[in-house]
Structure formats: structure tokens, C-alpha cells
Design an enzyme around this catalytic site. Sequence first.
Site, short mmCIF file in Angstrom:
data_model
loop_
_atom_site.label_atom_id
_atom_site.label_comp_id
_atom_site.label_asym_id
_atom_site.label_seq_id
_atom_site.Cartn_x
_atom_site.Cartn_y
_atom_site.Cartn_z
N ARG A 21 -10.70 -25.24 -18.89
CA ARG A 21 -10.09 -24.04 -18.29
C ARG A 21 -8.58 -24.17 -18.20
O ARG A 21 -8.07 -25.13 -17.64
CB ARG A 21 -10.65 -23.80 -16.89
CG ARG A 21 -12.12 -23.46 -16.85
CD ARG A 21 -12.60 -23.37 -15.40
NE ARG A 21 -14.06 -23.41 -15.34
CZ ARG A 21 -14.83 -22.32 -15.25
NH1 ARG A 21 -14.29 -21.13 -15.21
NH2 ARG A 21 -16.15 -22.45 -15.20
N SER A 136 -34.52 -16.39 -5.08
CA SER A 136 -33.14 -16.18 -5.52
C SER A 136 -33.14 -15.57 -6.92
O SER A 136 -33.77 -16.11 -7.84
CB SER A 136 -32.43 -17.54 -5.50
OG SER A 136 -31.13 -17.45 -6.02
N SER A 188 -21.45 -9.67 -11.63
CA SER A 188 -20.05 -9.60 -12.04
C SER A 188 -19.81 -9.83 -13.52
O SER A 188 -18.82 -9.34 -14.05
CB SER A 188 -19.21 -10.57 -11.22
OG SER A 188 -19.35 -11.87 -11.70
N HIS A 216 -18.95 -7.21 -5.63
CA HIS A 216 -18.32 -6.39 -6.68
C HIS A 216 -18.57 -4.90 -6.48
O HIS A 216 -18.41 -4.11 -7.41
CB HIS A 216 -18.80 -6.84 -8.07
CG HIS A 216 -18.26 -8.18 -8.41
ND1 HIS A 216 -17.00 -8.38 -8.90
CD2 HIS A 216 -18.81 -9.42 -8.26
CE1 HIS A 216 -16.78 -9.68 -9.06
NE2 HIS A 216 -17.87 -10.33 -8.68
N THR A 244 -16.82 -9.17 0.14
CA THR A 244 -15.52 -9.85 0.14
C THR A 244 -14.41 -8.87 0.48
O THR A 244 -14.55 -7.65 0.27
CB THR A 244 -15.21 -10.47 -1.24
OG1 THR A 244 -14.00 -11.21 -1.16
CG2 THR A 244 -15.05 -9.43 -2.34
N LYS A 247 -11.49 -8.64 -3.35
CA LYS A 247 -11.58 -7.95 -4.64
C LYS A 247 -11.10 -6.51 -4.46
O LYS A 247 -9.91 -6.28 -4.36
CB LYS A 247 -12.96 -8.15 -5.23
CG LYS A 247 -13.13 -9.64 -5.64
CD LYS A 247 -14.48 -10.07 -6.13
CE LYS A 247 -14.44 -11.59 -6.42
NZ LYS A 247 -15.75 -12.17 -6.68
N THR A 276 -13.61 -24.33 10.79
CA THR A 276 -12.48 -24.07 9.90
C THR A 276 -11.54 -23.08 10.55
O THR A 276 -11.97 -22.21 11.33
CB THR A 276 -13.00 -23.56 8.52
OG1 THR A 276 -11.92 -23.51 7.61
CG2 THR A 276 -13.65 -22.20 8.61
N THR A 277 -10.27 -23.21 10.26
CA THR A 277 -9.26 -22.34 10.86
C THR A 277 -9.49 -20.88 10.46
O THR A 277 -9.79 -20.60 9.30
CB THR A 277 -7.87 -22.80 10.41
OG1 THR A 277 -7.68 -24.15 10.85
CG2 THR A 277 -6.76 -21.93 11.00
N THR A 362 -19.92 -20.21 -16.98
CA THR A 362 -19.88 -18.96 -16.21
C THR A 362 -20.87 -17.96 -16.80
O THR A 362 -21.52 -17.20 -16.09
CB THR A 362 -18.45 -18.38 -16.21
OG1 THR A 362 -17.56 -19.41 -15.76
CG2 THR A 362 -18.32 -17.19 -15.30
C1 PLP Z 1 -16.13 -13.61 -6.29
C2 PLP Z 1 -17.56 -13.66 -5.83
C3 PLP Z 1 -17.90 -14.20 -4.60
C4 PLP Z 1 -16.91 -14.93 -3.76
O1 PLP Z 1 -16.03 -14.08 -3.12
P1 PLP Z 1 -14.56 -14.62 -2.78
O2 PLP Z 1 -14.10 -13.75 -1.69
O3 PLP Z 1 -13.77 -14.52 -4.04
O4 PLP Z 1 -14.71 -16.05 -2.36
C5 PLP Z 1 -19.19 -14.06 -4.13
N1 PLP Z 1 -20.14 -13.46 -4.89
C6 PLP Z 1 -19.86 -12.96 -6.11
C7 PLP Z 1 -20.93 -12.31 -6.87
C8 PLP Z 1 -18.56 -13.08 -6.63
O5 PLP Z 1 -18.31 -12.64 -7.85
#
Ligand code: PLP
Length: 406
Positions: A21, A136, A188, A216, A244, A247, A276-277, A362
Site C-alpha cells: 500500500r 455474520s 462499501s 456508508h 460513522t 464519511k 480511551t480519551t 480488501t
Molecule cells: C469505514 C467503515 C467503518 C469504520 O468507520 P470509521 O469511522 O472510518 O472508523 C465501519 N464499517 C464499514 C462498513 C466501513 O466501511
Amino acid sequence: MDYEAFFTGELDSLRQEGRYRIFAELERRRGAFPRATHHIEGDLRDVTVWCSNDYLGMGQHPKVLGAMHETLDRCGAGAGGTRNISGTTHQHAQLEAELADLHGKEAALLFTSGYVSNWAALSTLAARLPDCVVLSDAGNHASMIEGIRHSRAECQVFAHNDWRDLDRRLTAIGPDRAKLVAFESVYSMDGDIAPIAEILDVCEAHGAMSYIDEVHAVGLYGPRGGGVAEREGLMDRITVIEGTLGKAYGVMGGYIAGSNAVCDFVRSFASGFIFTTALPPALAAGATASIRHLKDSNAEREAHRDRVATVRARLKAAGIPMLDNPSHIIPVMVGDPRHCKQISDWLLEHHAIYVQPINYPTVPRGTERLRITPSPVHSDGDIDRLVEALSECWSRCALSRVPAAA
Ligand SMILES: *Cc1c(COP(=O)(O)O)cnc(C)c1O
């Protein structure tokens, strides 16, 4: 042991397989996205980014930046602690309330990223539900897989999007065990969308908990940006919705939304939440502003759909092979890791177009691709240049084209 030799040897074999990468070093420019500055070998070059997950350009939205600037100046930089020890700020509480409302749930719980939210929530739930078996989806993201693995609960992988396979497996497991079904809405890399209603029917028939990753989809689908489950009127049937803020919302952070009890349970038992902080308050305020804006405004979603349709139509006319899917993700299929990398390099070097190659692990070997993500800020001219440049690459590499439909 010669540790250094071990590390370099492993890296060499990655290079030989064409899947080492290389990160492009970009400098994003507020107000100019999708334009960015590429730092390469001491040079600065202007590029157009075609692979960002800042799907709507919210990372430069004035409301988001305004909220972040204001909070930074008023509250300072960091949260100052873990959520438990002095790090829960007013901005975190506001963001969690906003997220609960977005998904029509009683509560939401914030994590430092989407990865951490999946990892922490799934590992905690699967480890602590008595005699739990996790179902899963075969296409699940690494963060879900790692969380499930860490739980040490039994895990069965069901065929991708195959609710019949899920049904058979749940039937075989029987009614006595705790069952957790983990899947995504928009996948994704292929951009396909899960049959959420059918999966929920199966979950309900077998008394299984449902856990959906809408990473996504949040901000992009549904009248208020609540995701595909919102669009399809299914949010109330899902036990846990995960998303998230990094994104479509353009900032950073992850979360789960669900009942008071499930969120409080994860809050109380998840190591990845507790130790974690907390996210900086300015970041939380920016995310809140982004969610609020996209709850009210459909303009970005409409422009996004228009750009996606335009790119797809133009690529189709040029005979560039794409995976057909109902989402905003356009996987342009190359099918070979070296060509994929070469095309990406050529686009960057000769056309100032940045699309990162996506190779194994990936995606499966033989399905190497360029994952193109149009946004409302890509112009017609940007699209022309992308399609012409890709067409040139296809000719140079003598890759096959899809014949135009008669
Ligand atoms: C990017 C991604 C995550 C992780 O989210 P981040 O906020 O980037 O850590 C979780 N699930 C899927 C399907 C993703 O593509």
C-alpha cells in the site's frame, strides 16, 4: 531472530504481489474540494479527488466549520479525559441526543471511530450474551469481523445478503441460545444493498438481535439522512444501528443507536468505550452541526444522486466495466492488481486525477478495482476529464470494454 530482516522480507513479498500500500500525501483545501494538493517528492501538484468518503463535501461545510471553530475557541482542544473521568462534555451529550433522534431510538453511544464502535459493541455484546452465537454476513467489514472474533463467541458466516441461508442457520441453532445477526446496509466495495426487511423478518421469526452497520448510508439515504433503514421505514425493527461521523458527515467518530438498555450495557461493559480519551468537543459539535443540517436539507443528497447517475451513464457510454448496484459507489472493475495500480498511477501522473487502487485483501483477487465516489462538488468538467482519462487507460492497457447495449 533478525527482526528487521523479518519485517523487510514480509514487505518485499507484499510488493511482489502488487499489493503493497502506498499512501498519497494530500493537503485538503477548504472550499476547493474535490481539489487537493498532492505532495510528492518535494513537489506540490493540484489533483482532483475521486475516491473520498467525504461523500457530500460536508468536511468543508460552513455550518460544520463554524460549529468547530466556535467550540474550539470556547472550550479548547481536547476533551481532557475518558468519558468516565472528566471527558464527557456537553457537546458529547448533545451529539448522542442528536443521533438517537436521527435513528428514532431511545439512546445513542459515541465512540472515537466507526471501527471502534463496531469492534467494541460487537465484542461486548457477543462475549456477554449467554451462550451467544453470532451470524455474520460474508461481506462484513473488518471492524465487525475483529469485534466478533475478539468476543470468542461462536460465529457462523452466512452467505452474503442471503436471508434464506441465515434462516436455515438460525433454525439449526434452535430457540435456546442468544443470537446476534450482524450485517451492513450498503457494502462499501461492491456498493450493493442488503435485503434489510427480509433479514429482519428472519431475525424476528427466530428471536435474534439485529445489528446493522449503516456507515456508508447515514447522511446519504432516507429523508433525514438516517440511512437505508430510514428510507425503508425499518429503523424501529433493528436492535442496534451503527454508523460513522467520518464519511458523509465529514468529521470523525462512530456510534451505536438503540434502546436505553442496550446502549447503557455497552457503555458499562465495553473496554473500547471506557478506556480511551473522548473525542474533542469541537469535533462533536461539528458532527452535530452536520447531522442537523442533513436532517433538514435534501439538496446535498439530490445533487449527489445526480452526480452518481451522470458518472455512471458516461462510463457506460465509454464501455468502461462497472459493477451494477443501486448505491452511490461506482466500482470500476480492472480485475488485475498490477493494471489497477498502473491505471491509478497513470491517472495521477498524467491527468491529476486521484483514485486509489483497491486490491486484495480488501476485495477478492481477480476483482481489483477503482472505487469511484462522485460527490455534489464534482462538476461536469471533472466528469468529462475522468471519463476521458479512464478511456485512455483502458486503451493503453488493452482492457476489454463492455459493448454498448443495442
Ligand atoms: C469505514 C467503515 C467503518 C469504520 O468507520 P470509521 O469511522 O472510518 O472508523 C465501519 N464499517 C464499514 C462498513 C466501513 O466501511
